[in-house]
Enzyme design. Structure first.
Site, PDB file in Angstrom:
ATOM      1  N   CYS A   2     -60.516  93.085  67.250  1.00 47.98           N
ATOM      2  CA  CYS A   2     -61.810  92.878  67.834  1.00 47.98           C
ATOM      3  C   CYS A   2     -62.654  94.320  67.726  1.00 47.98           C
ATOM      4  CB  CYS A   2     -61.889  92.526  69.203  1.00 47.98           C
ATOM      5  SG  CYS A   2     -61.081  90.998  69.753  1.00 47.98           S
ATOM      6  N   ARG A  27     -60.445  96.820  61.449  1.00 45.75           N
ATOM      7  CA  ARG A  27     -59.654  96.455  62.531  1.00 45.75           C
ATOM      8  C   ARG A  27     -58.993  95.208  62.755  1.00 45.75           C
ATOM      9  NH1 ARG A  27     -60.776  99.910  66.968  1.00 45.75           N
ATOM     10  NH2 ARG A  27     -60.278  98.560  68.596  1.00 45.75           N
ATOM     11  N   TRP A  75     -60.804  88.748  66.962  1.00 42.52           N
ATOM     12  CA  TRP A  75     -59.617  88.578  66.258  1.00 42.52           C
ATOM     13  C   TRP A  75     -58.841  87.585  67.469  1.00 42.52           C
ATOM     14  CZ3 TRP A  75     -54.280  88.921  67.467  1.00 42.52           C
ATOM     15  CH2 TRP A  75     -53.378  88.788  66.321  1.00 42.52           C
ATOM     16  N   ASN A 101     -63.410  92.632  74.313  1.00 45.00           N
ATOM     17  CA  ASN A 101     -62.071  92.798  73.488  1.00 45.00           C
ATOM     18  C   ASN A 101     -61.111  92.744  74.618  1.00 45.00           C
ATOM     19  OD1 ASN A 101     -60.018  93.616  72.087  1.00 45.00           O
ATOM     20  ND2 ASN A 101     -60.835  95.813  71.880  1.00 45.00           N
ATOM     21  N   GLY A 102     -60.088  92.008  74.277  1.00 43.85           N
ATOM     22  CA  GLY A 102     -58.771  92.118  75.165  1.00 43.85           C
ATOM     23  C   GLY A 102     -58.409  90.872  75.726  1.00 43.85           C
ATOM     24  N   GLU A 484     -39.896 100.756  55.343  1.00 41.69           N
ATOM     25  CA  GLU A 484     -41.226 100.892  55.186  1.00 41.69           C
ATOM     26  C   GLU A 484     -41.941 100.394  53.719  1.00 41.69           C
ATOM     27  OE1 GLU A 484     -43.599 101.556  56.810  1.00 41.69           O
ATOM     28  OE2 GLU A 484     -45.401 102.565  55.799  1.00 41.69           O
ATOM     29  N   LYS A 488     -44.659  97.293  53.722  1.00 41.66           N
ATOM     30  CA  LYS A 488     -45.924  97.447  52.892  1.00 41.66           C
ATOM     31  C   LYS A 488     -45.975  96.092  52.151  1.00 41.66           C
ATOM     32  CE  LYS A 488     -47.596 100.863  54.380  1.00 41.66           C
ATOM     33  NZ  LYS A 488     -47.165 100.508  55.869  1.00 41.66           N
ATOM     34  N   GLU A 491     -46.715  92.924  54.230  1.00 42.91           N
ATOM     35  CA  GLU A 491     -47.902  92.756  54.717  1.00 42.91           C
ATOM     36  C   GLU A 491     -48.963  92.795  53.836  1.00 42.91           C
ATOM     37  OE1 GLU A 491     -49.187  95.906  57.534  1.00 42.91           O
ATOM     38  OE2 GLU A 491     -48.333  97.649  56.189  1.00 42.91           O
ATOM     39  N   HIS A 507     -21.733  94.090  53.968  1.00 41.53           N
ATOM     40  CA  HIS A 507     -21.520  93.334  55.194  1.00 41.53           C
ATOM     41  C   HIS A 507     -22.436  91.939  55.281  1.00 41.53           C
ATOM     42  CE1 HIS A 507     -18.996  96.568  56.629  1.00 41.53           C
ATOM     43  NE2 HIS A 507     -19.621  97.283  56.203  1.00 41.53           N
ATOM     44  N   LYS A 609     -55.632  96.091  62.505  1.00 45.66           N
ATOM     45  CA  LYS A 609     -55.428  97.482  62.070  1.00 45.66           C
ATOM     46  C   LYS A 609     -54.925  97.923  63.622  1.00 45.66           C
ATOM     47  CE  LYS A 609     -55.443 101.615  60.641  1.00 45.66           C
ATOM     48  NZ  LYS A 609     -54.348 101.737  59.640  1.00 45.66           N
TER      49      LYS A 609
HETATM   50  O1  M6R Z   1     -51.767 102.380  65.379  1.00 47.78           O
HETATM   51  P1  M6R Z   1     -50.414 102.436  65.492  1.00 47.78           P
HETATM   52  O2  M6R Z   1     -49.622 103.683  64.727  1.00 47.78           O
HETATM   53  O3  M6R Z   1     -49.776 102.373  67.041  1.00 47.78           O
HETATM   54  O4  M6R Z   1     -49.911 100.888  64.887  1.00 47.78           O
HETATM   55  C1  M6R Z   1     -48.763 100.465  64.821  1.00 47.78           C
HETATM   56  C2  M6R Z   1     -48.485  99.446  63.898  1.00 47.78           C
HETATM   57  O5  M6R Z   1     -49.222  98.353  64.079  1.00 47.78           O
HETATM   58  C3  M6R Z   1     -48.881  99.807  62.217  1.00 47.78           C
HETATM   59  O6  M6R Z   1     -48.075 100.781  62.011  1.00 47.78           O
HETATM   60  C4  M6R Z   1     -48.535  98.598  61.518  1.00 47.78           C
HETATM   61  O7  M6R Z   1     -47.025  98.325  61.062  1.00 47.78           O
HETATM   62  C5  M6R Z   1     -49.195  98.921  60.318  1.00 47.78           C
HETATM   63  N1  M6R Z   1     -50.093  97.815  59.863  1.00 47.78           N
HETATM   64  C6  M6R Z   1     -48.151  99.062  59.120  1.00 47.78           C
HETATM   65  O8  M6R Z   1     -48.752  99.593  57.804  1.00 47.78           O
END
Ligand code: M6R
Length: 614
Positions: A2, A27, A75, A101-102, A484, A488, A491, A507, A609
């Site tokens: 949002c 966002r 959102w 928002n919220g 990581e 990537k 997502e 395992h 975001k």
């Molecule tokens: O703003 P933050 O670092 O707290 O966000 C945490 C996660 O939501 C963020 O790292 C998310 O996993 C990313 N989309 C990864 O690329």
């Protein structure tokens, strides 16, 4: 998650608000809307889908000229992402418009109360409840500020609300609890935004709002109160980045631009951290040396990529300081009733500083008496504000939903924290610390060397355009990098990707290996002989079963070469710092693969975001 914009001044509000929404697109959202105050009436439009849908609608059916307005990118939480549920929501009499928002947690009883009084609600949202309540208070004679104070006292949950009143065209009123909101201070005009990106092209002077505050904004004044009406104030600050930092600079995606900004970001994260004798000085860490000497346990909390930065940090911090260090997903933390004392240091890692899961974790930690240190990129955001200490990562604005420079600078901040603790507690000699700091200072160059291989990585991505699954293997500090790399790809490319500790293969996961399956293998530097050998054996094992092996190994390491279908050479760095260089090709690969597959890299489906609800 949002985006909220508010404006009052002498410019056309529609333009300012829509542009602000565009800057908040990163966002994540699924509908957008605006409301303007013109000629004693609210004029509004709102549409499901991208901002372009709203712009098209406004172009076809124009809104009146106005100099006061609010806007929203939604959102969806309560109710589907459609035109009706999109914000703004307007009271039954058409007098008050609200964006939110919220989540209003007590929305069900409030909704029942309104319905019992004969109010017909048009949407499925919790926001409409706030719009109706505000309008009823205004119709009963309260001004919008008083109405907001009254309504907020009835609401539970997390919310930012921004409202306008058709009969009070010079005033925008907002409130916040557990949800982000900043004021932009202009000359003869003022702004509201979920973050400063919303108004950065107009002003870099901002006002940070505290918890449970109401702000009333006119052209010439900004007045802050508590929910109970008591006078209060925000904290003014100057934003140290400008509009160009929030633009794409010729790149196709913000993510790609941010990957290429990493040498600069890493250098900035290291700036001014030691004196001329190499002694670390972390000015933002407002915990005394005595307090740090007494720390007997560290718990790192974060989500997603931030959690993986924490996993890397554990290896470094335990090795340098010998303080036991746990790493926990922030959303799991408080529900397991963790053992916390005054000597526990909880380190909260968050790029945005607004992640609700991480915020709730640190609140729990502080309630139990632990000290909290935030590692954060966003000045003035809630997590550092509610922490005892902070290390800012200085990466500049990160707009792409996938975290890249945010991650690299989180790693740097974690290393600095580990070394600082080692310095304060005497677990490393000064010259040993200075040697690691010198190596850290070479990281921008090493990261650049990885970026110089971009075309090679892009070609690799293009070859894998039809791939439906990718695995990632690592060991020690390379294990979080495997995780990581997989995140990537999930997502951005929406394909099945998993990261494993290579030792775990036998395992279970080795059963997944089939001919042609691409497997990225992060090979530890040869300085860690036993790890290096074990990783090389793992590559042999999966290759023998038909995997297409892509090894990331330091230059000159010939051991992995015979078993690697592809070899990506990494600069020679020490084991604990290798994550900084090893992750870069994985970021490039994910960005390019998603591009080749035709996905929206900056706004992947279903993702936001900044995840500001639990
Ligand atoms: O703003 P933050 O670092 O707290 O966000 C945490 C996660 O939501 C963020 O790292 C998310 O996993 C990313 N989309 C990864 O690329």
């Amino acid at each position: 998650m949002c985006g909220i914009v508010g404006y009052v001044g002498d410019q056309q509000a529609q333009g300012v608000v829509v542009e602000g929404l565009r800057r908040l697109e990163y966002r994540g959202y699924d509908s957008a809307g605006v409301a303007l105050v013109a000629d004693g009436q609210i004029a509004a439009d709102k549409r499901a889908g991208k901002l372009a849908n709203l712009e098209k609608a406004i172009a076809e059916d124009t809104l009146p000229e106005a100099t006061t307005g609010i806007g929203h990118t939604r959102w969806a939480t309560h109710g589907a992402p459609n035109d009706t549920n999109a914000h703004p929501h307007i009271g039954a009499a058409g007098r008050v418009a609200v964006v939110h928002n919220g989540i209003i947690e007590n929305f069900a009883p409030l909704r029942a109360e309104l319905e019992a009084e004969g109010v017909e609600l048009r949407s499925e949202t919790d926001t409409e409840i706030a719009a109706q309540l505000l309008e009823r208070a205004v119709l009963a004679g309260a001004d919008l500020t008083t109405a907001m104070q009254q309504v907020c006292q009835r609401l539970e949950g997390a919310f930012t609300l921004v409202a306008v009143d058709a009969e009070d065209p010079e005033r925008v009123v907002a409130a916040r609890r557990n949800s982000p909101l900043v004021v932009g201070l202009g000359e003869g005009e003022n702004f509201l935004g979920s973050d400063v990106a919303a108004f950065i092209e107009h002003t870099r002077d901002a006002l940070e709002l505290g918890q449970d505050q109401v702000v009333t904004m006119t052209r010439d004044a900004v007045v802050v109160t508590g929910f109970d009406g008591s006078p209060s104030e925000g904290t003014p600050y100057h934003v140290d980045w400008d509009l160009s930092a929030a633009e794409k600079d010729g790149y196709d995606w913000f993510m790609r631009k941010e990957i290429f900004e990493q040498p600069r970001a890493v250098a900035d994260a290291l700036l001014g951290r030691h004196d001329e004798n190499g002694r670390l000085q972390l000015d933002e860490v407002r915990l005394s040396e005595d307090e740090l000497r007494n720390v007997d346990k560290i718990i790192i909390v974060g989500c997603g990529t931030a959690n993986y930065a924490g996993l890397v940090a554990k290896y470094a911090i335990e090795h340098w300081t010998r303080i036991p260090c746990e790493v926990e997903l922030a959303h799991e933390f408080r529900y397991r009733d963790p053992i916390l004392t005054r000597d526990t240091l909880v380190v909260a890692i968050s790029q945005s500083g607004e992640t609700a899961d991480t915020l709730m974790a640190i609140r729990h930690a502080r309630e139990q008496g632990a000290r909290v240190l935030a590692i954060c990129n966003t000045n003035g955001s809630t997590i550092p504000r509610e922490s005892d200490a902070v290390i800012y990562t200085h990466a500049g604005p990160e707009i792409g939903v996938a975290s890249t420079k945010g991650f690299l600078t989180q790693l740097i901040a974690c290393y600095l924290l580990g070394l600082y603790l080692a310095q304060v507690r005497g677990t490393k000699f000064g010259d040993e610390i200075a040697a690691v700091v010198r190596e850290l200072e070479q990281m921008p160059e090493h990261v650049q060397a990885m970026l110089d291989k971009a075309e090679e990585i892009y070609a690799l991505a293009a070859e894998h355009a039809k791939t439906r699954a990718v695995l990632f293997l690592g060991r020690h500090a390379g294990f979080p990098i495997a995780l990581e790399g997989a995140l990537k790809l999930k997502e951005l490319a929406y394909i099945h990707a998993e990261g494993f500790a290579a030792g775990e293969l036998k395992h279970g996961p080795i059963a997944l290996i089939e001919p042609g399956l691409p497997v990225f293998c992060v090979v530890p530097p040869r300085g860690r002989d036993h790890l290096h050998e074990k990783m090389t054996s793992a590559i042999q094992e999966i290759r023998a079963r038909g995997a297409h092996t892509i090894a990331l190994a330091e230059e000159g390491d010939d051991a992995a070469r015979p078993y690697a279908d592809r070899l990506i050479e990494l600069p020679k760095v020490s084991t604990l710092l290798q994550p900084v260089v090893a992750v870069v090709p994985l970021q490039l690969f994910a960005c390019e693969l998603a591009t080749v597959m035709g996905h929206d890299v900056d706004q992947p489906r279903n993702l936001a975001k900044s995840v500001t609800v639990e």
